[in-house]
Design an enzyme around this catalytic site. Structure first.
Site, PDB file in Angstrom:
ATOM      1  CD  GLU A   1      -2.750   1.205   2.532  1.00  0.00           C
ATOM      2  OE1 GLU A   1      -3.646   1.626   2.615  1.00  0.00           O
ATOM      3  OE2 GLU A   1      -2.116   0.567   3.842  1.00  0.00           O
TER       4      GLU A   1
ATOM      5  CE  LYS B   1      -7.573   1.239   3.377  1.00  0.00           C
ATOM      6  NZ  LYS B   1      -6.475   1.768   4.239  1.00  0.00           N
TER       7      LYS B   1
ATOM      8  CB  CYS C   1      -4.444  -1.685   4.119  1.00  0.00           C
ATOM      9  SG  CYS C   1      -3.416  -1.361   5.850  1.00  0.00           S
TER      10      CYS C   1
END
Length: 269
Positions: free
Chosen positions: A33, A107, A148
């Protein structure tokens, strides 16, 4: 990686790693990330963040993928969102071995937390959350894209698994305290639940912006076995993905066949 605030330097490091991965026989390169730039100073960061098409690092990594004839998952990078409201997207790009962008994912779950250590993170103050689950056909099968904090939301992985995903990418920049407590457990759980491979490239070390990240890039198989744990520090790791393992595990424990549709409301007494 231990990415800095310098996009050019980070991209150069990745180009070298892509070439090295290809020479080592890899068909796919995965980065963590915010591989292209990691900077929690938002005023400084937003002064240099551009749209995806205007980010030089993207073109450099496309060229590197084509030159090395290798697929590239660049982890994620901050880009100015196309909505035009000044907010950013934490965006994953998957680039094929011809240098073409094959998929992009923003995300979905933003890291808005206050830890007991005193660390406070409010991603939603600068970023727009994605609103689509994304999978892409690749040389290692149908790859589900997550980033994540997404790993704490198993419904996303369940939806991707139902769509036929057999491998998940989970690039991350995990904090040290949450990494020590939850990193291995959560990722092994996602692999076991979905009976799928998990590839989690991670930031590691003390970064130029002052933050520290946990490291321990992992590759986990559908049985939950850790095939690769890179520990702390920067480097390039190699793992072999045997897609036959997916069906072997799913035949033993047919989770999808046994799955029930859960009513949306819970009966409470």
């Amino acid at each position: 990686m231990c990415s800095s605030v310098d996009q050019t330097a980070n991209a150069s490091n990745m180009v070298n790693a892509i070439s090295q991965a290809s020479r080592g026989g890899a068909s796919f390169y995965f980065a963590p990330e915010m591989s292209v730039m990691l900077d929690r100073n938002r005023a400084r960061a937003q002064a240099v963040i551009a749209t995806e098409s205007a980010t030089p690092a993207v073109a450099a990594l496309q060229k590197a993928a084509a030159d090395a004839r290798i697929w590239v998952h660049l982890g994620s990078l901050p880009v100015l969102h196309e909505a035009g409201d000044g907010r950013l997207a934490n965006r994953t790009l998957v680039i094929d071995d011809q240098g073409q962008i094959r998929a992009r994912y923003d995300k979905m779950h933003l890291f808005d937390v206050a830890l007991s250590t005193g660390e406070v993170w409010r991603e939603s103050s600068a970023y727009r959350a994605g609103d689509e689950a994304v999978a892409v056909d690749t040389p290692i099968g149908l790859l589900g894209l997550t980033v994540c904090y997404d790993m704490r939301f198993p419904d996303l992985y369940s939806a991707l698994s139902k769509a036929g995903v057999g491998t998940f990418a989970v690039p991350a920049a995990f904090t040290v305290p949450t990494g020590r407590a939850h990193w291995h457990a959560l990722l092994r759980a996602r692999a076991i639940e979905a009976e799928a491979f998990v590839i989690a490239a991670a930031q590691s070390g003390v970064h130029e912006d002052g933050r520290s990240t946990f490291g321990h890039s992992l590759v986990i198989d559908p049985w939950g076995e850790v095939l690769l744990d890179m520990g702390e520090g920067e480097g390039l790791g190699f793992a072999e993905i045997d897609l036959v393992k997916i069906e072997e595990v799913r035949t033993q424990i047919p989770v999808d066949a046994n799955r029930r549709n859960i009513p949306p409301e819970v009966k409470r007494y």
